[in-house]
Design an enzyme around this catalytic site. Structure first.
Site, PDB file in Angstrom:
ATOM      1  N   SER A 146     -14.404 -34.197 -44.192  1.00 11.21           N
ATOM      2  CA  SER A 146     -14.358 -35.659 -44.145  1.00 11.21           C
ATOM      3  C   SER A 146     -14.138 -36.134 -42.711  1.00 11.21           C
ATOM      4  O   SER A 146     -13.447 -35.479 -41.926  1.00 11.21           O
ATOM      5  CB  SER A 146     -13.227 -36.184 -45.034  1.00 11.21           C
ATOM      6  OG  SER A 146     -13.390 -35.775 -46.368  1.00 11.21           O
ATOM      7  N   GLU A 229      -1.703 -31.772 -47.143  1.00  9.71           N
ATOM      8  CA  GLU A 229      -2.939 -32.338 -47.689  1.00  9.71           C
ATOM      9  C   GLU A 229      -2.722 -32.818 -49.112  1.00  9.71           C
ATOM     10  O   GLU A 229      -3.093 -33.950 -49.467  1.00  9.71           O
ATOM     11  CB  GLU A 229      -4.058 -31.297 -47.649  1.00  9.71           C
ATOM     12  CG  GLU A 229      -5.357 -31.793 -48.270  1.00  9.71           C
ATOM     13  CD  GLU A 229      -6.453 -30.738 -48.267  1.00  9.71           C
ATOM     14  OE1 GLU A 229      -7.626 -31.105 -48.113  1.00  9.71           O
ATOM     15  OE2 GLU A 229      -6.134 -29.546 -48.445  1.00  9.71           O
TER      16      GLU A 229
END
Length: 381
Positions: A146, A229
């Site tokens: 991303s 994360e």
């Protein structure tokens, strides 16, 4: 000032400074102003560019920001994963070089773990870093990354020792995403947008001062990143408020007839799931700041979010009808992207395995590769 005053001041600042414009340039300008106003890196140490405040102020700001569309998505990887990893595992020199720029929006970061043959099994990665004079030479490919198309820096996990078992021969680096030999290509998904990228490294030189942690001990650094994360994904670090989520309780409640008791019952279920996840995330965040390692419970938070995302998307289609998935409908993109939450950051199945193994202490699945040198494994066969 007390928390009510802090929240009120934050809301007033956001009302006067949240830009209507979109795009990376607007996001960078906003982040710089956010930092100058004292609202970026609220709990990060002041020594490294943060505000040095407590979780209470961070929650107060989050409450104030719920009703605003903040252009902070491109910074979500840096703020939620890369920056916290450097805080935990970086050298003082690395913290000084990178963290303040991250908090001010001067640099965008991405995370470089997954590969075509190493997704859920990240430790099976093949991107190689070979030691050369003055640093390391990197060759390989990463995928499903991303914001890489905007990134200035990346946290890169590489293989530095193929003679060791696959978890033992890894090393983590900070890589210049705009340096020679780095190629970023977009990957378009079912929405037609390029939310992800593939990255190629061809003889990319990384100075040894950019190494995070010890040589061949990168897996422990990666575990730190993966923990952050999962916590950041589940808590929405760097994301906008509920105003931008068309499948949230608030959005759906205003879009349907709540006079129907069956509809109310479904909306109550959505609210309870959302609130339970928010409280669980709050607890994990408080424990982390208190020095209590959440461990595999971060995987539980990520799993809960993935299931909530699927539930809310299914509920939206059920309540709104088939038009919810029509092109141009406000719900269409959110519904199309919902399955991605069960994949990114570790699949639901991987999360359940981690929870069963490390939280519930169930017998782990058998591993035939545990003590086998990586070079002797059959990879991509």
């Amino acid at each position: 000032m007390d928390l009510a005053e802090y929240r009120s001041a934050a809301r007033a600042w956001l009302a006067g400074n949240t830009p209507a414009a979109d795009g990376v340039d607007a996001a960078k300008t906003f982040m710089a102003r956010l930092h100058d106003a004292g609202y970026s890196g609220i709990t990060w140490p002041a020594e490294w560019g943060g505000q040095g405040l407590t979780q209470a102020e961070e929650r107060a700001f989050a409450a104030a920001a719920r009703d605003f569309s903040l252009p902070t998505y491109v910074f979500s990887i840096g703020l939620g994963m890369c920056g916290p990893t450097l805080l935990d595992r970086g050298t003082p020199e690395q913290k000084g070089r990178f963290l303040r720029k991250l908090l001010r929006g001067e640099e965008i970061w991405c995370q470089l773990f997954s590969e075509p043959g190493a997704g859920s099994d990240v430790a099976g990665l093949q991107t190689r870093a070979e030691q050369v004079e003055g640093g390391w030479l990197v060759n390989g490919q990463k995928v499903w990354t991303s914001v890489a198309q905007h990134a200035d820096r990346g946290l890169l996990l590489t293989r530095t020792n193929a003679d060791a078992p696959k978890h033992k021969g890894l090393t983590m680096f900070v890589v210049d995403m705009r340096g020679p030999g780095v190629t970023v290509r977009p990957l378009r998904d079912m929405t037609g947008r390029a939310h992800f990228n593939e990255i190629f490294f061809d003889d990319v030189h990384i100075p040894d001062e950019n190494r995070v942690g010890a040589v061949d001990e990168g897996w422990s650094v990666a575990v730190t990143t993966l923990l952050h994360e999962r916590l950041s994904i589940s808590s929405g670090v760097g994301m906008s408020g509920q105003r931008d989520n068309p499948t949230s309780f608030e959005a759906l409640s205003s879009a349907v007839d709540t006079g129907d008791p069956l509809v109310r019952d479904q909306l109550v279920e959505l609210y309870l799931r959302s609130r339970a996840l928010a409280l669980f995330n709050q607890r994990l965040s408080q424990e982390t700041k208190a020095g209590i390692f959440p461990g595999a419970r971060g995987s539980a938070a990520k799993l809960l979010l993935a299931e909530l995302t699927t539930f809310s998307a299914d509920l939206a289609v059920s309540l709104i009808g088939p038009e919810a998935v029509a092109d141009g409908h406000p719900l269409a993109d959110a519904i199309a992207l919902a399955p991605a939450m069960s994949l990114g950051g570790g699949t639901n199945e991987i999360m359940r395995n981690i929870i069963g193994d490390r939280v519930l202490n169930l017998p782990p699945e058998p591993r035939v590769d545990k003590n086998v040198p990586f070079k002797d494994l059959k990879v991509n066969s």
